[in-house]
Enzyme design. Structure first.
Site, PDB file in Angstrom:
ATOM      1  N   HIS A  95       0.785  -1.259  -0.199  1.00  0.00           N
ATOM      2  CA  HIS A  95       0.068  -0.057  -0.018  1.00  0.00           C
ATOM      3  C   HIS A  95       0.790   1.343  -0.192  1.00  0.00           C
ATOM      4  O   HIS A  95       1.933   1.382   0.769  1.00  0.00           O
ATOM      5  CB  HIS A  95      -0.782   0.149   1.246  1.00  0.00           C
ATOM      6  N   SER A 196      -8.174   3.574   8.948  1.00  0.00           N
ATOM      7  CA  SER A 196      -8.834   3.509   7.713  1.00  0.00           C
ATOM      8  C   SER A 196      -8.080   2.449   6.555  1.00  0.00           C
ATOM      9  O   SER A 196      -8.555   1.879   5.859  1.00  0.00           O
ATOM     10  CB  SER A 196      -8.629   4.843   7.084  1.00  0.00           C
ATOM     11  N   LYS A 200      -9.096  -1.647   5.693  1.00  0.00           N
ATOM     12  CA  LYS A 200      -9.478  -2.244   4.122  1.00  0.00           C
ATOM     13  C   LYS A 200      -8.540  -3.447   3.578  1.00  0.00           C
ATOM     14  O   LYS A 200      -9.033  -4.534   3.123  1.00  0.00           O
ATOM     15  CB  LYS A 200      -9.197  -1.028   3.208  1.00  0.00           C
TER      16      LYS A 200
END
Ligand code: URA
Length: 448
Positions: A95, A196, A200
């Site tokens: 990410h 957050s 995910k």
């Protein structure tokens, strides 16, 4: 925005007002109360104004790693949690906290998958000056990013990688909370960012995660200190949630690579897969790939992992894997080797230097904003993007330029609005008399 006047203060003996007051006063909240808060928020029993007040209390008081973990897990469980346990191997994702010219996922995912690590990648769209992987993938003719969960799992099983967008069923709590944070000046809270991002990733079924935490003018985190705090909390919370996780802090003062804009960046990522491409993009791809191969347990040393990745590039396995992924997701796989099949803008406008000297700075934020102005990005979540437009950077920090040297090329749909962007790109370049030492992209590693 939903507003309820009477509900939300007391749910089965649980007082939302008291919980907000505790956080406001700096107390540590027990995991069960955080879990009930998220459940109540998603079910509509806790109002948007109470959740906004909670977000502001967190903004000022922060959260401990254990509170942030409780929030992350409660958010993960607010929707579907994908089960990838039927797929052999350690499932590893990457990410990035977002930057300008960051096309790394498009070359990294097939490369790592080609080295034997199953890679479930759920990406986002660009917003503001930062681009998004989904927009770049959608520049590939026919490519579908909206796969069902079944198709996503099947594809990882069959070819080792799927590149998709977030479905509405994954972490609905984040979607609603992010919308509140966006209008209540609480986006910048580090524990809220951590929960957050990680909720995910956990819901997508990963076992391990590498984080590229960007720092600088073009990043979310402008200072090394803030980026370190974010990276450390991400690693701590990911570990507390039972995942193997590491972070790399990387420089985002100047855009990454030469291309900014969707099809232009996709093309540059393909260049890396074909063993070419700009050195900084290739190097960061390899650095993050090494971390992923180590977390995925397919190699036991950095040197061996790097060699395996380099061989996958040289022998063409990474490019072939990208073709397989594109084919599986209904796109035209010929684009990997035949870049002219990608969308192209009708007009090219050269930006030249008005000074002689050395490029001492290239402002990633300004370049990102110019790319949005040309139509490559969006200011509002539902804006359309133009896949063909963008900016090709010809000169970088440390390069010598003379008056009239080409600094960049604008790829535009409509020449009438390009003059302003041309001037902005000229001022995004700072030209000085001395050559700066070249800056490395990789600044620090954060590992548990
Ligand atoms: N990216 C996310 O997914 N969430 C945030 O809160 C910030 C960046």
């Amino acid at each position: 925005m939903q507003v309820k006047s009477t509900l939300g203060d007391s749910i089965a003996g649980f007082s939302t007002t008291e919980l907000i007051a505790k956080k406001r006063d700096g107390e540590e909240l027990p995991p069960a109360e955080i879990g009930r808060l998220v459940e109540g928020f998603v079910s509509g029993e806790i109002t948007d104004y109470q959740m906004s007040a909670f977000a502001m209390a967190v903004y000022f008081q922060g959260m401990t790693p254990s509170e942030t973990t409780a929030l992350t897990l409660a958010m993960r469980d607010s929707g579907e949690v994908v089960d990838l346990s039927g797929i052999q191997g350690i499932k590893v994702d990457k990410h990035s906290t977002g930057g300008v010219g960051d096309k790394i996922s498009i070359c990294l995912a097939p490369l790592v998958a080609a080295c034997g690590v199953p890679l479930p990648m759920i990406s986002g769209r660009g917003l503001g000056h930062t681009g998004g992987t989904l927009d770049k993938l959608e520049a590939i003719p026919g490519f579908h990013v909206a796969l069902s969960t079944d198709a996503y799992v099947r594809q990882i099983h069959q070819i080792g990688c799927a590149l998709i967008g977030q479905t509405a069923d994954i972490v609905p709590a984040d979607k609603r909370l992010y919308a509140l944070r966006d209008v209540t000046a609480t986006v910048e809270s580090i524990p809220l960012i951590v929960s957050s991002i990680l909720s995910k990733k956990l819901a997508a079924g990963v076992d391990a995660l590498v984080l590229d935490v960007k720092v600088g003018r073009g990043a979310f985190m402008k200072t090394l200190e803030d980026a370190r705090r974010l990276a450390r909390l991400l690693v701590q919370v990911g570990t507390l949630a039972g995942k193997n996780i590491s972070a790399v802090l990387t420089d985002m003062d100047a855009p990454l690579g030469n291309a900014v804009g969707n099809a232009l960046e996709t093309r540059e990522a393909f260049e890396v897969l074909l063993g070419r491409g700009p050195e900084d993009v290739r190097e960061l791809t390899l650095v993050l790939g090494v971390e992923m191969l180590l977390l995925g347990n397919v190699e036991s040393s950095e040197a061996r992992a790097r060699k395996r990745l380099e061989q996958a590039l040289v022998r063409g396995r990474a490019a072939t894997k990208m073709e397989e992924i594109i084919k599986a997701q209904h796109g035209d796989p010929r684009v990997v080797r035949e870049h002219d099949r990608l969308p192209a803008a009708p007009h090219l406008i050269e930006v030249t230097s008005t000074q002689s000297g050395y490029v001492t700075r290239l402002d990633a934020f300004e370049v990102g904003q110019c790319s949005v102005a040309l139509g490559a990005g969006r200011n509002q979540i539902d804006d359309e993007v133009d896949p063909a437009v963008g900016i090709e950077l010809k000169k970088h920090v440390g390069d010598r330029v003379e008056v009239g040297t080409s600094l960049a090329v604008l790829h535009v749909r409509d020449c009438t609005h390009a003059a302003k962007t041309l001037n902005r790109i000229q001022t995004a370049y700072t030209i000085g008399t001395h050559r700066n030492a070249s800056q490395t992209r990789v600044l620090e590693y954060v590992r548990e």
